[in-house]
Write a protein that holds these residues in place. Structure first.
Motif, mmCIF file in Angstrom:
data_model
loop_
_atom_site.group_PDB
_atom_site.id
_atom_site.type_symbol
_atom_site.label_atom_id
_atom_site.label_comp_id
_atom_site.label_asym_id
_atom_site.label_seq_id
_atom_site.Cartn_x
_atom_site.Cartn_y
_atom_site.Cartn_z
ATOM 1 N N ASP A 121 0.944 -1.003 -0.234
ATOM 2 C CA ASP A 121 0.406 0.133 0.332
ATOM 3 C C ASP A 121 1.006 1.542 0.036
ATOM 4 O OD1 ASP A 121 -2.834 0.912 0.441
ATOM 5 O OD2 ASP A 121 -2.102 1.911 1.712
ATOM 6 N N ARG A 122 0.204 2.404 -0.736
ATOM 7 C CA ARG A 122 1.368 3.511 -0.511
ATOM 8 C C ARG A 122 0.414 4.184 0.076
ATOM 9 N NH1 ARG A 122 4.016 4.593 -5.574
ATOM 10 N NH2 ARG A 122 2.759 6.130 -6.128
ATOM 11 N N VAL A 123 0.768 5.647 0.888
ATOM 12 C CA VAL A 123 -0.151 6.277 1.268
ATOM 13 C C VAL A 123 0.470 7.540 0.879
ATOM 14 C CG1 VAL A 123 0.737 7.669 3.407
ATOM 15 C CG2 VAL A 123 0.747 5.651 3.906
ATOM 16 N N ASP A 169 5.711 1.150 4.890
ATOM 17 C CA ASP A 169 6.796 0.148 5.788
ATOM 18 C C ASP A 169 6.742 -0.638 6.259
ATOM 19 O OD1 ASP A 169 9.337 1.650 4.316
ATOM 20 O OD2 ASP A 169 8.202 3.158 5.711
ATOM 21 N N LEU A 170 5.416 -1.029 7.161
ATOM 22 C CA LEU A 170 5.025 -2.266 7.588
ATOM 23 C C LEU A 170 5.302 -3.448 7.058
ATOM 24 C CD1 LEU A 170 2.390 -0.549 9.691
ATOM 25 C CD2 LEU A 170 4.551 -0.991 10.153
ATOM 26 N N ALA A 171 5.089 -4.793 7.712
ATOM 27 C CA ALA A 171 5.318 -5.555 7.440
ATOM 28 C C ALA A 171 4.060 -6.148 6.339
ATOM 29 C CB ALA A 171 4.606 -7.191 7.944
ATOM 30 N N PRO A 172 3.152 -6.855 4.813
ATOM 31 C CA PRO A 172 2.285 -7.196 4.878
ATOM 32 C C PRO A 172 0.908 -7.082 5.382
ATOM 33 C CG PRO A 172 3.920 -8.694 3.552
ATOM 34 C CD PRO A 172 4.264 -7.720 4.734
ATOM 35 N N HIS A 173 0.304 -6.155 4.970
ATOM 36 C CA HIS A 173 -1.218 -5.912 5.882
ATOM 37 C C HIS A 173 -2.457 -5.609 4.805
ATOM 38 C CE1 HIS A 173 0.255 -1.924 6.619
ATOM 39 N NE2 HIS A 173 -1.001 -1.944 7.263
ATOM 40 N N GLU A 174 -3.453 -6.117 4.906
ATOM 41 C CA GLU A 174 -5.180 -5.299 3.971
ATOM 42 C C GLU A 174 -5.222 -4.141 4.995
ATOM 43 O OE1 GLU A 174 -7.323 -8.272 2.272
ATOM 44 O OE2 GLU A 174 -5.902 -9.680 2.389
ATOM 45 N N TYR A 175 -5.817 -4.664 6.120
ATOM 46 C CA TYR A 175 -6.383 -3.505 6.670
ATOM 47 C C TYR A 175 -5.584 -2.796 8.014
ATOM 48 C CZ TYR A 175 -9.969 -6.481 4.269
ATOM 49 O OH TYR A 175 -10.572 -6.919 3.294
ATOM 50 N N GLY A 176 -6.213 -1.343 8.371
ATOM 51 C CA GLY A 176 -5.460 -0.876 10.207
ATOM 52 C C GLY A 176 -4.734 0.232 9.170
ATOM 53 N N ARG A 178 -1.792 7.421 7.495
ATOM 54 C CA ARG A 178 -2.674 6.477 6.714
ATOM 55 C C ARG A 178 -3.694 5.360 7.244
ATOM 56 N NH1 ARG A 178 -4.206 4.332 1.303
ATOM 57 N NH2 ARG A 178 -4.967 2.913 2.549
ATOM 58 N N THR A 179 -5.242 6.640 7.529
ATOM 59 C CA THR A 179 -6.088 5.585 7.960
ATOM 60 C C THR A 179 -7.452 5.119 7.137
ATOM 61 O OG1 THR A 179 -7.099 7.333 9.535
ATOM 62 C CG2 THR A 179 -5.274 5.773 10.874
ATOM 63 N N GLU A 180 -7.961 4.708 7.579
ATOM 64 C CA GLU A 180 -9.422 4.516 6.388
ATOM 65 C C GLU A 180 -10.315 6.292 6.383
ATOM 66 O OE1 GLU A 180 -11.070 1.970 4.109
ATOM 67 O OE2 GLU A 180 -9.241 0.830 5.043
ATOM 68 N N GLU A 181 -9.885 6.995 6.823
ATOM 69 C CA GLU A 181 -10.231 8.441 7.126
ATOM 70 C C GLU A 181 -9.578 9.744 7.147
ATOM 71 O OE1 GLU A 181 -10.311 7.135 10.213
ATOM 72 O OE2 GLU A 181 -12.605 5.340 9.678
#
Length: 114
Positions: free
Chosen positions: A5-7, A33-40, A59-62
């Motif tokens: 994911d890109r911020v 830069d975190l380990a792979p994750h889809e959400y959060g 970056r959050t959802e909002e």
């Protein structure tokens, strides 16, 4: 391996980060830069600041914001003593653990199983 994911920072945060770091940030995109994750929450390193602190895009959802965070003080056990390249109290594995896990899957490095 790290998150794909890109911020994206809005222009106002790109300007603030550029001013804080003493130079242009670029296009406003920072990779998580975190380990792979889809959400959060996603975090992308922008630049080192004063000793023991760095500027991160969060970056959050909002929302997206700039945050100054202490660096993670964890170090890989001897002999290499590689430092973690993330911030203190981050979720997930330290950066060297993610790289170690990938190299073992590929059959390289100590302790690899085939």
């Amino acid at each position: 391996m790290r998150c794909t994911d890109r911020v994206e920072l809005p222009d106002v945060l790109v300007e603030a980060a550029s001013a804080r770091c003493g130079g242009p940030l670029g296009d406003g995109w920072v990779r998580c830069d975190l380990a792979p994750h889809e959400y959060g929450t996603h975090f992308g390193l922008i630049d080192s600041l004063h000793y023991g602190h760095a500027l991160w895009a969060k970056r959050t959802e909002e929302d997206a914001e700039l945050v100054e965070l202490r660096v993670c003080d964890a170090a890989r056990p001897s002999p290499s003593r590689d430092a973690c390249c993330l911030f203190a109290d981050h979720d997930g594995r330290h950066t060297w653990e993610v790289a170690e896990r990938l190299s073992r899957r590929a059959g390289a490095g100590p302790g690899a199983t085939r």
